[in-house]
Design an enzyme around this catalytic site. Sequence first.
Site, PDB file in Angstrom:
ATOM      1  N   HIS A 106      36.393  32.657  40.635  1.00  0.00           N
ATOM      2  CA  HIS A 106      34.964  32.358  40.715  1.00  0.00           C
ATOM      3  C   HIS A 106      34.125  33.219  39.773  1.00  0.00           C
ATOM      4  O   HIS A 106      34.435  34.379  39.516  1.00  0.00           O
ATOM      5  CB  HIS A 106      34.432  32.437  42.157  1.00  0.00           C
ATOM      6  CG  HIS A 106      34.467  33.796  42.773  1.00  0.00           C
ATOM      7  ND1 HIS A 106      33.437  34.689  42.659  1.00  0.00           N
ATOM      8  CD2 HIS A 106      35.406  34.420  43.528  1.00  0.00           C
ATOM      9  CE1 HIS A 106      33.723  35.794  43.318  1.00  0.00           C
ATOM     10  NE2 HIS A 106      34.935  35.671  43.855  1.00  0.00           N
ATOM     11  N   ASP A 108      30.651  33.654  40.092  1.00  0.00           N
ATOM     12  CA  ASP A 108      29.508  34.384  40.658  1.00  0.00           C
ATOM     13  C   ASP A 108      29.941  35.721  41.242  1.00  0.00           C
ATOM     14  O   ASP A 108      31.130  35.945  41.530  1.00  0.00           O
ATOM     15  CB  ASP A 108      28.769  33.533  41.709  1.00  0.00           C
ATOM     16  CG  ASP A 108      29.604  33.200  42.930  1.00  0.00           C
ATOM     17  OD1 ASP A 108      30.827  32.998  42.782  1.00  0.00           O
ATOM     18  OD2 ASP A 108      29.054  33.157  44.049  1.00  0.00           O
ATOM     19  N   GLU A 173      31.146  30.911  45.077  1.00  0.00           N
ATOM     20  CA  GLU A 173      32.111  31.370  46.096  1.00  0.00           C
ATOM     21  C   GLU A 173      31.488  32.363  47.054  1.00  0.00           C
ATOM     22  O   GLU A 173      31.755  32.358  48.256  1.00  0.00           O
ATOM     23  CB  GLU A 173      33.333  32.010  45.400  1.00  0.00           C
ATOM     24  CG  GLU A 173      34.492  32.342  46.353  1.00  0.00           C
ATOM     25  CD  GLU A 173      34.362  33.693  47.062  1.00  0.00           C
ATOM     26  OE1 GLU A 173      35.080  33.896  48.062  1.00  0.00           O
ATOM     27  OE2 GLU A 173      33.551  34.527  46.635  1.00  0.00           O
ATOM     28  N   GLU A 174      30.616  33.230  46.518  1.00  0.00           N
ATOM     29  CA  GLU A 174      30.046  34.299  47.351  1.00  0.00           C
ATOM     30  C   GLU A 174      29.021  33.775  48.356  1.00  0.00           C
ATOM     31  O   GLU A 174      28.542  34.524  49.196  1.00  0.00           O
ATOM     32  CB  GLU A 174      29.403  35.384  46.463  1.00  0.00           C
ATOM     33  CG  GLU A 174      30.369  36.094  45.515  1.00  0.00           C
ATOM     34  CD  GLU A 174      31.377  37.009  46.224  1.00  0.00           C
ATOM     35  OE1 GLU A 174      31.355  37.063  47.467  1.00  0.00           O
ATOM     36  OE2 GLU A 174      32.180  37.646  45.534  1.00  0.00           O
ATOM     37  N   HIS A 446      32.523  44.619  46.515  1.00  0.00           N
ATOM     38  CA  HIS A 446      31.140  44.423  46.994  1.00  0.00           C
ATOM     39  C   HIS A 446      30.426  45.768  47.141  1.00  0.00           C
ATOM     40  O   HIS A 446      29.359  45.828  47.753  1.00  0.00           O
ATOM     41  CB  HIS A 446      31.092  43.669  48.332  1.00  0.00           C
ATOM     42  CG  HIS A 446      31.545  42.240  48.226  1.00  0.00           C
ATOM     43  ND1 HIS A 446      31.322  41.318  49.227  1.00  0.00           N
ATOM     44  CD2 HIS A 446      32.208  41.574  47.256  1.00  0.00           C
ATOM     45  CE1 HIS A 446      31.828  40.155  48.870  1.00  0.00           C
ATOM     46  NE2 HIS A 446      32.377  40.284  47.678  1.00  0.00           N
TER      47      HIS A 446
HETATM   48  C1  LIG Z   1      49.362  46.932  54.172  1.00  0.00           C
HETATM   49  C2  LIG Z   1      48.182  47.084  53.323  1.00  0.00           C
HETATM   50  C3  LIG Z   1      47.000  46.381  53.894  1.00  0.00           C
HETATM   51  C4  LIG Z   1      45.815  46.457  53.016  1.00  0.00           C
HETATM   52  C5  LIG Z   1      44.997  45.275  53.272  1.00  0.00           C
HETATM   53  C6  LIG Z   1      43.651  45.269  52.647  1.00  0.00           C
HETATM   54  C7  LIG Z   1      43.654  45.003  51.213  1.00  0.00           C
HETATM   55  C8  LIG Z   1      42.360  44.492  50.717  1.00  0.00           C
HETATM   56  C9  LIG Z   1      42.457  44.152  49.290  1.00  0.00           C
HETATM   57  C10 LIG Z   1      41.667  43.346  48.694  1.00  0.00           C
HETATM   58  C11 LIG Z   1      40.622  42.601  49.418  1.00  0.00           C
HETATM   59  C12 LIG Z   1      39.924  41.763  48.456  1.00  0.00           C
HETATM   60  C13 LIG Z   1      39.354  40.543  49.033  1.00  0.00           C
HETATM   61  C14 LIG Z   1      38.949  39.665  47.876  1.00  0.00           C
HETATM   62  C15 LIG Z   1      38.299  38.448  48.284  1.00  0.00           C
HETATM   63  C16 LIG Z   1      36.834  38.649  48.577  1.00  0.00           C
HETATM   64  C17 LIG Z   1      36.137  37.360  48.564  1.00  0.00           C
HETATM   65  C18 LIG Z   1      34.878  37.346  49.402  1.00  0.00           C
HETATM   66  O1  LIG Z   1      34.134  38.299  49.460  1.00  0.00           O
HETATM   67  N1  LIG Z   1      34.635  36.250  50.095  1.00  0.00           N
HETATM   68  C19 LIG Z   1      33.545  36.046  51.012  1.00  0.00           C
HETATM   69  C20 LIG Z   1      33.488  34.558  51.312  1.00  0.00           C
HETATM   70  C21 LIG Z   1      32.357  34.139  52.219  1.00  0.00           C
HETATM   71  C22 LIG Z   1      32.633  32.747  52.782  1.00  0.00           C
HETATM   72  C23 LIG Z   1      31.050  34.124  51.483  1.00  0.00           C
HETATM   73  C24 LIG Z   1      33.805  36.801  52.306  1.00  0.00           C
HETATM   74  O2  LIG Z   1      32.832  37.328  52.863  1.00  0.00           O
HETATM   75  O3  LIG Z   1      34.925  36.848  52.789  1.00  0.00           O
HETATM   76 ZN   LIG Z   2      35.789  37.017  45.191  1.00  0.00          ZN
HETATM   77 ZN   LIG Z   3      33.400  38.755  46.688  1.00  0.00          ZN
END
Ligand SMILES: CCCCCCCC/C=C\CCCCCCCC(=O)N[C@@H](CC(C)C)C(=O)O
Ligand SMILES: [Zn+2]
Ligand SMILES: [Zn+2]
Length: 481
Positions: A106, A108, A173-174, A446
């Site tokens: 994405h 954005d 997406e955000e 973020h």
């Molecule tokens: C054994 C080890 C465990 C460690 C786990 C944690 C690792 C975290 C690593 C990365 C996390 C990144 C997440 C990336 C995606 C973020 C996308 C996002 O912010 N999406 C929004 C979507 C919403 C519908 C607007 C959200 O709030 O989820």
């Molecule tokens: Zn993302």
């Molecule tokens: Zn994000």
Amino acid sequence: RTFTFKVNRELGQWENTSTIYPYLSPEQKEKLLDNFKVAVQIPTVSFSESDQNITALQEFDLLLRRVFPKVFSSSLVRHEVVGNYSHLFTVAGADAGLEPYMLLAHIDVVPANEADGWDAPPFSAQEIDGFIYGRGTIDNKQSVMGILQALEYLLERGYTPRRTFYIGLGHDEEINGEEGAVKIVNLLKSRGVKLLYVLDEGLTIMDGVVDGLNEPAALIGVSEKGQTTVKLSVSTPPGHSSMPPRESSIGILASAVARLEKNRMPNLFGHGPERATFEHLAHKFGWSYRMIMSNLWLFSSLLSSVLEGQPDTNAFVRTTTAVTMFNSGVKINVMPAYAEAFVNFRIHSSQTVQEVLNLIESTVSDKRVKVEFINGFDPLPISSYEDDTFGYQIIKKSVQDIFPQVTVTPGICVANTDSRHYTQLSPDIYRFAPSWYKPGDSARFHGVNERISIQNYEEIVLFYFQLMQNSDVRNLPTLRS
Ligand SMILES: CCCCCCCC/C=C\CCCCCCCC(=O)N[C@@H](CC(C)C)C(=O)O
Ligand SMILES: [Zn+2]
Ligand SMILES: [Zn+2]
């Protein structure tokens, strides 16, 4: 509960489709870095569902056309703009009989404020100690630019894919993806497209994050957590603050919120795909931990209590509770007639929205507090990660081609991605981008000082370069007996 110890058997001889060697010349490295920096400098911010930086999205469209001339002129590539600012690329494969796959990312980003403590302005793409700083460097312009840069270089070197693939770049997406991902999905559905696998942003290469695990591990998100948001509110008669009642609306609400934070949702380690993560990694732990990992049936409560000690690993083992908004009060000497709070829960794979709502009600347990469901969805289906699962094994091989020192294991994406809109197009959806994730990096998503190393960005380009070529195999190799 018993745990089985399972290590992937190595697959046999791979059909050699990577005929273009994953190499970047010094000139290419310079060019790809320039392109990436400009992408980060364009502030494609989604502020809210009704407020996006449209000028920046238009500028980003022009950037893509300018820096990826081969992608935009190749007769193999069809480009369409969807929902005004999202992009769908169809890269035609030579063998129309092979089922296509799809890569997502994405454009954005979430807002960023330099005053929050950034070491460099968030849209500067400034270089500090080999890292590029800026909003979007790991969420998710590294994938947007990495995918197209890899395709650009492959096309330059005469690549013709055998298997058709799609690239979907969402612009919202955000803020839920309704105008971007959802419209791309509807378009593909209207064309009768079915996808062999989908790869979107998500988990990363974890390095030094889990105690006792001394080697880096690439966690491929085979599912993502669900989520629900509830609004808690309290109404009480207003009045003069010189004669207050024993409890104000703010006090009643604060107690309810405190109960939710204090009484966390149950630790469900072992009931979802996080169990497979540790089974796959068991043999990689140091000596003292290895005994625990190899006897998870005995030590799972010990391990789960270690995991819940830190926010990122805690998110792996339970439904999390996050109080994100709290509003009340109009004047310092007026008792507030109304107080409200919003609480966002990220739901573990083994729970449902309804089960979480029931637990919220019983924890709040105060008739004065109104609990309203705002929105939510259940955890996403679990994609296959077997030895004969095409998408998972192709991603795994591509990681191993570029990061030979890294172990690949299934994981659970703790946040949500555009890929959740794709469930009707494919059963096998994966969430992963090969950014390195080290202690302290969770606060960069973020947060402040989002950054990526220059070397890591080059690795990401090469990863997609390999992924595209590896996906051209007709079938996976057969298992070695
Ligand atoms: C054994 C080890 C465990 C460690 C786990 C944690 C690792 C975290 C690593 C990365 C996390 C990144 C997440 C990336 C995606 C973020 C996308 C996002 O912010 N999406 C929004 C979507 C919403 C519908 C607007 C959200 O709030 O989820
Ligand atoms: Zn993302
Ligand atoms: Zn994000």
